[in-house]
Design a protein around this motif. Structure first.
Motif, mmCIF file in Angstrom:
data_model
loop_
_atom_site.group_PDB
_atom_site.id
_atom_site.type_symbol
_atom_site.label_atom_id
_atom_site.label_comp_id
_atom_site.label_asym_id
_atom_site.label_seq_id
_atom_site.Cartn_x
_atom_site.Cartn_y
_atom_site.Cartn_z
ATOM 1 N N ILE A 1 0.850 -1.187 0.000
ATOM 2 C CA ILE A 1 0.000 0.000 0.000
ATOM 3 C C ILE A 1 0.889 1.243 0.000
ATOM 4 O O ILE A 1 1.677 1.450 0.925
ATOM 5 N N PRO A 2 0.792 2.063 -1.038
ATOM 6 C CA PRO A 2 1.579 3.306 -1.051
ATOM 7 C C PRO A 2 1.033 4.301 -0.022
ATOM 8 O O PRO A 2 -0.183 4.424 0.148
ATOM 9 N N ALA A 3 1.943 4.981 0.660
ATOM 10 C CA ALA A 3 1.531 5.947 1.685
ATOM 11 C C ALA A 3 2.677 6.902 1.968
ATOM 12 O O ALA A 3 3.849 6.569 1.788
ATOM 13 N N ASP A 4 2.315 8.085 2.431
ATOM 14 C CA ASP A 4 3.280 9.107 2.811
ATOM 15 C C ASP A 4 3.095 9.360 4.303
ATOM 16 O O ASP A 4 2.086 9.912 4.736
ATOM 17 N N MET A 5 4.080 8.972 5.105
ATOM 18 C CA MET A 5 3.934 9.059 6.548
ATOM 19 C C MET A 5 4.013 10.483 7.089
ATOM 20 O O MET A 5 3.806 10.704 8.284
ATOM 21 N N SER A 6 4.313 11.443 6.233
ATOM 22 C CA SER A 6 4.239 12.834 6.663
ATOM 23 C C SER A 6 2.800 13.352 6.596
ATOM 24 O O SER A 6 2.496 14.433 7.092
ATOM 25 N N ASP A 7 1.918 12.558 5.981
ATOM 26 C CA ASP A 7 0.489 12.857 5.943
ATOM 27 C C ASP A 7 -0.145 12.360 7.241
ATOM 28 O O ASP A 7 0.051 11.208 7.642
ATOM 29 N N LEU A 8 -0.910 13.176 7.899
ATOM 30 C CA LEU A 8 -1.462 12.824 9.205
ATOM 31 C C LEU A 8 -2.392 11.623 9.155
ATOM 32 O O LEU A 8 -2.554 10.905 10.153
ATOM 33 N N HIS B 1 10.456 3.598 8.250
ATOM 34 C CA HIS B 1 10.393 4.699 7.295
ATOM 35 C C HIS B 1 11.009 5.986 7.851
ATOM 36 O O HIS B 1 11.007 6.220 9.060
ATOM 37 N N ILE B 2 11.536 6.808 6.968
ATOM 38 C CA ILE B 2 12.017 8.146 7.332
ATOM 39 C C ILE B 2 11.672 9.115 6.204
ATOM 40 O O ILE B 2 11.545 8.723 5.045
ATOM 41 N N GLY B 3 11.551 10.380 6.569
ATOM 42 C CA GLY B 3 11.317 11.416 5.580
ATOM 43 C C GLY B 3 12.630 11.917 5.005
ATOM 44 O O GLY B 3 13.716 11.656 5.541
ATOM 45 N N SER B 4 12.538 12.654 3.935
ATOM 46 C CA SER B 4 13.726 13.183 3.273
ATOM 47 C C SER B 4 14.265 14.395 4.018
ATOM 48 O O SER B 4 13.514 15.257 4.468
ATOM 49 N N ALA C 1 6.981 12.612 10.040
ATOM 50 C CA ALA C 1 7.335 11.414 9.282
ATOM 51 C C ALA C 1 8.175 10.446 10.104
ATOM 52 O O ALA C 1 7.916 9.231 10.111
ATOM 53 N N ASN C 2 9.184 10.964 10.796
ATOM 54 C CA ASN C 2 10.161 10.098 11.457
ATOM 55 C C ASN C 2 9.787 9.665 12.860
ATOM 56 O O ASN C 2 10.326 8.678 13.361
ATOM 57 N N PHE C 3 8.895 10.405 13.506
ATOM 58 C CA PHE C 3 8.569 10.069 14.889
ATOM 59 C C PHE C 3 7.074 9.984 15.177
ATOM 60 O O PHE C 3 6.582 8.958 15.636
ATOM 61 N N LEU C 4 6.320 11.057 14.892
ATOM 62 C CA LEU C 4 4.914 11.062 15.275
ATOM 63 C C LEU C 4 4.119 9.961 14.578
ATOM 64 O O LEU C 4 3.204 9.381 15.176
#
Length: 289
Positions: free
Chosen positions: A89-96, A120-123, A142-145
């Motif tokens: 499943i594609p997802a962006d973890m910086s999205d709430l 996962h980590i953000g750029s 992205a990296n923690f919350l």
């Protein structure tokens, strides 16, 4: 001076003996056969290799990352390597909204959860901090919350399975270095959150293990491209090896693992000579103001 040297020698030997004890490999791959695993950040690098190892061990896997085309290729290879079932499943973890959306998807497909692997980590940039607080705020999501979100939603199901949480962190959270302020801040938050949560689950006698993974420089394309020309003295270690140690740590329910191994010894003695330590760290980086 002789007494100081004796004390240092004693603690060095004691630390080495402890690490040698920790090296005992009690990992049994059979325990992962059929297990239900969610791996984040799995389209490349360490996460990709984690997915491949779980596939070889016969686990059922849900993988997620931002890029759908890359996830599809990883999923296909996981099936070839022996995984009975794989979903992506594609997802962006910086999205709430995406962390919980991914977890709901995994629970729906797997019917429960045995291992939650947060990788996962953000750029971010590899440079002196430029005062951009907003970047730290975005990266923190992205990296923690997002880690905290997924643990909060997934913990009831992990309690049902007596499952495990694996949080991939960095040695930078234990020994801060220059050029990594946003990244180090987020990984320090990861360490603090999961370290405290380990205590609370133990005090509540909840049979869910947490494995915190402190990794050094790994030979992923992203990591090597960032440090090129800035760090020339530090060896990069294979992502496949790091991934296997991450999995072993979770399967044997260790509180913490280090990769490569020597970082555990470095952390044990890091505060003995802080001035010398900081000098070594700073001299390892090239800085041209």
């Amino acid at each position: 001076m002789g007494r100081v040297l004796k004390v240092l020698l004693f603690w060095s030997v004691l630390s080495a003996a402890y690490i040698a004890y920790q090296w005992k490999d009690t990992f049994d791959p059979a325990v992962l056969s059929g297990r239900r695993v969610l791996v984040t950040g799995a389209s490349k690098g360490i996460g990709e290799q984690i997915a491949y190892h779980y596939a070889r061990f016969g686990s059922q896997i849900v993988i997620t990352a931002r890029t759908e085309s890359a996830l599809k290729k990883v999923a296909e290879k996981c099936l070839q390597l022996g995984s009975p079932k794989v979903w992506y499943i594609p997802a962006d973890m910086s999205d709430l909204e995406d962390p919980n959306r991914v977890l709901r998807f995994a629970l729906d497909k797997l019917g429960g959860l045995d291992y939650l692997v947060l990788n996962h980590i953000g750029s971010t940039f590899f440079q002196m901090w430029n005062g951009d607080v907003e970047h730290i705020r975005v990266l923190m999501q992205a990296n923690f919350l997002s880690y905290a979100q997924m643990v909060s939603s997934g913990l009831p199901f992990l309690k049902q399975s007596n499952g495990s949480i694996i949080a991939v962190s960095s040695i930078a959270a234990k020994i801060p270095s220059p050029f990594t302020i946003p990244y180090t801040a987020t990984k320090s938050a990861v360490n603090g959150f999961f370290g405290s949560l380990q205590h609370e689950l133990s005090m509540q006698k909840v049979n869910v293990s947490i494995t915190l993974c402190s990794l050094g420089l790994i030979d992923t394309e992203t990591a090597l491209s960032k440090v090129k020309g800035v760090i020339d003295t530090m060896s990069a270690y294979p992502a496949s090896g790091a991934a296997l140690e991450v999995i072993k740590g979770g399967a044997t329910r260790q509180n913490e693992i280090f990769y490569p191994w020597y970082w555990q010894l470095v952390c044990a003695i890091r505060d003995w000579f802080p001035g010398y330590r900081d000098s070594v760290i700073q001299s390892s980086y090239k800085y041209n103001p």
